[in-house]
Write an enzyme that holds these catalytic residues in place. Structure first.
Site, short mmCIF file in Angstrom:
data_model
loop_
_atom_site.label_atom_id
_atom_site.label_comp_id
_atom_site.label_asym_id
_atom_site.label_seq_id
_atom_site.Cartn_x
_atom_site.Cartn_y
_atom_site.Cartn_z
N GLY A 290 -1.04 -1.54 6.64
CA GLY A 290 -0.97 -2.69 7.54
C GLY A 290 -2.29 -3.43 7.54
N GLY B 185 -5.61 -3.88 7.80
CA GLY B 185 -6.66 -2.87 7.74
C GLY B 185 -7.77 -3.01 8.76
N THR C 71 0.85 -1.20 0.00
CA THR C 71 0.00 0.00 0.00
C THR C 71 0.88 1.25 0.00
OG1 THR C 71 -1.85 -1.04 1.12
CG2 THR C 71 -1.59 1.31 1.50
N1 ASP Z 1 -4.10 -1.52 4.83
C1 ASP Z 1 -4.36 -2.22 3.59
C2 ASP Z 1 -5.65 -2.96 3.69
O1 ASP Z 1 -5.96 -3.47 4.74
C3 ASP Z 1 -3.29 -3.16 3.23
C4 ASP Z 1 -1.89 -2.60 3.25
O2 ASP Z 1 -1.61 -1.65 3.94
O3 ASP Z 1 -1.02 -3.12 2.52
O4 ASP Z 1 -6.34 -3.08 2.70
#
Ligand code: ASP
Length: 328
Positions: free
Chosen positions: A244, A246, A192
């Site tokens: 992270g 989510g 992300t």
């Molecule tokens: N936070 C994102 C999600 O949960 C995933 C990520 O941060 O890579 O969709």
């Protein structure tokens, strides 16, 4: 005499203007997770550093010439969306059914205007769609086919499914399915991207963009497009972008919580970020955040083995991939 008065007034107004000029700041991330030096394929580190540096350069160019924080965070995030190494735009992870469904959000700390989209499939740069929702619609949050339609109506650049799909992400979906690992396994969720900025007028903004999690199903939505969870900006506190697990970021309301602690408790930016990330950890989640404040603090806080990240201001730019211990 009259000329002197006019001259005096001009001098005073330029002095007042000089006072509001803040030092600009920019912090970016490209995801947090099990990022270890030992597992990095040859050449990958350089590629990642170069991509992060390009993203910093794009935002810095805007901020150093007096541009706005929302323009800068959008520009930095677009660079990372275009790079297939990151889980956003091109190179987004696949859903269980083999599609790319992207989420993004942006917030302007000056006005607390915000825009977000979830489950979009055809906009080349989802962050620009979130920006359009913020500025060209009466809404904050649009989803799926409706958001795709709004994007077309706004004349944003469209891309076919093939553009977003990469062989590496397809392989990750296969591994995910064959191992039957949990969709929440940290291994599958870094990438992300996000940016936070302070502009020279003293305003902050935040932006986040993602493909979500490999193997996500049932229209699952993470924190990234949720204002207050993955993204928040308020000139009275700070600007935050997260990455992270989510589900935990939503439950803790991570981005808003960090800003609220600063605004209401007078917490220092690093303390607020570390304490809120500790709450995520205590509940069983992990990840990281980047923060800037109107005073000029630039903060990283993460509880994973690494977080792709970078900082820039008038003194220069730097990028990092691993935890401080691994970097040494
Ligand atoms: N936070 C994102 C999600 O949960 C995933 C990520 O941060 O890579 O969709």
């Amino acid at each position: 005499m009259r000329t002197l008065l006019i001259l005096g007034a001009l001098l005073m107004s330029s002095a007042a203007h000089a006072q509001v000029k803040a030092d600009w700041k920019l912090v970016i991330h490209g995801g947090a997770g099990t990022i270890r030096k030992a597992n990095m394929p040859p050449g990958k580190e350089q590629e990642l550093h170069a991509a992060l540096d390009r993203a910093l350069a794009a935002g810095s160019k805007i901020l150093s010439s007096g541009g706005s924080a929302p323009d800068a965070v959008e520009a930095s995030v677009r660079v990372l969306e275009d790079d297939p190494n990151f889980n956003a735009g091109r190179g987004s992870v696949f859903t269980y059914d083999g599609d790319n469904e992207m989420d993004s959000s942006i917030m302007d700390g000056r006005t607390r205007a915000a825009g977000a989209v979830t489950g979009v499939t055809a906009t080349k740069n989802p962050i620009s769609l979130a920006r359009a929702v913020m500025e060209k619609s009466e809404h904050v949050f649009l989803s799926r086919e409706g958001a795709n339609e709004f994007s077309r109506q706004q004349g944003l650049e469209q891309a076919a499914p093939d553009y977003f799909a990469t062989p590496e992400r397809r392989r990750q979906l296969e591994v995910f399915k064959s191992k039957k690992v949990s969709a929440l396994d940290i291994e599958y969720k870094f990438g992300t991207v996000g940016a936070v900025a302070l502009d020279s007028s003293g305003h902050v903004a935040a932006a986040t963009s993602t493909g979500g999690m490999t193997g996500k199903r049932w229209g699952r939505i993470g924190d990234s497009p949720i204002i207050g969870a993955g993204t928040y900006a308020d000139d009275r506190g700070c600007a935050v972008s997260g990455t992270g697990w989510g589900e935990y970021f939503i439950r803790v309301g991570v981005a808003h919580e960090i800003c609220a602690r600063m605004r209401l408790d007078g917490a220092a930016a690093q303390t607020a970020a570390d304490d809120v990330m500790a709450e995520v950890k205590a509940l069983g989640g992990d990840g990281g955040v980047i923060v800037v404040t109107p005073k000029g603090d630039m903060v990283y806080s993460f509880n994973t083995a690494g977080m792709y990240r970078g900082k820039a201001d008038a003194t220069g730019r730097s990028t990092r991939l691993y935890s401080e211990a691994q970097e040494r």
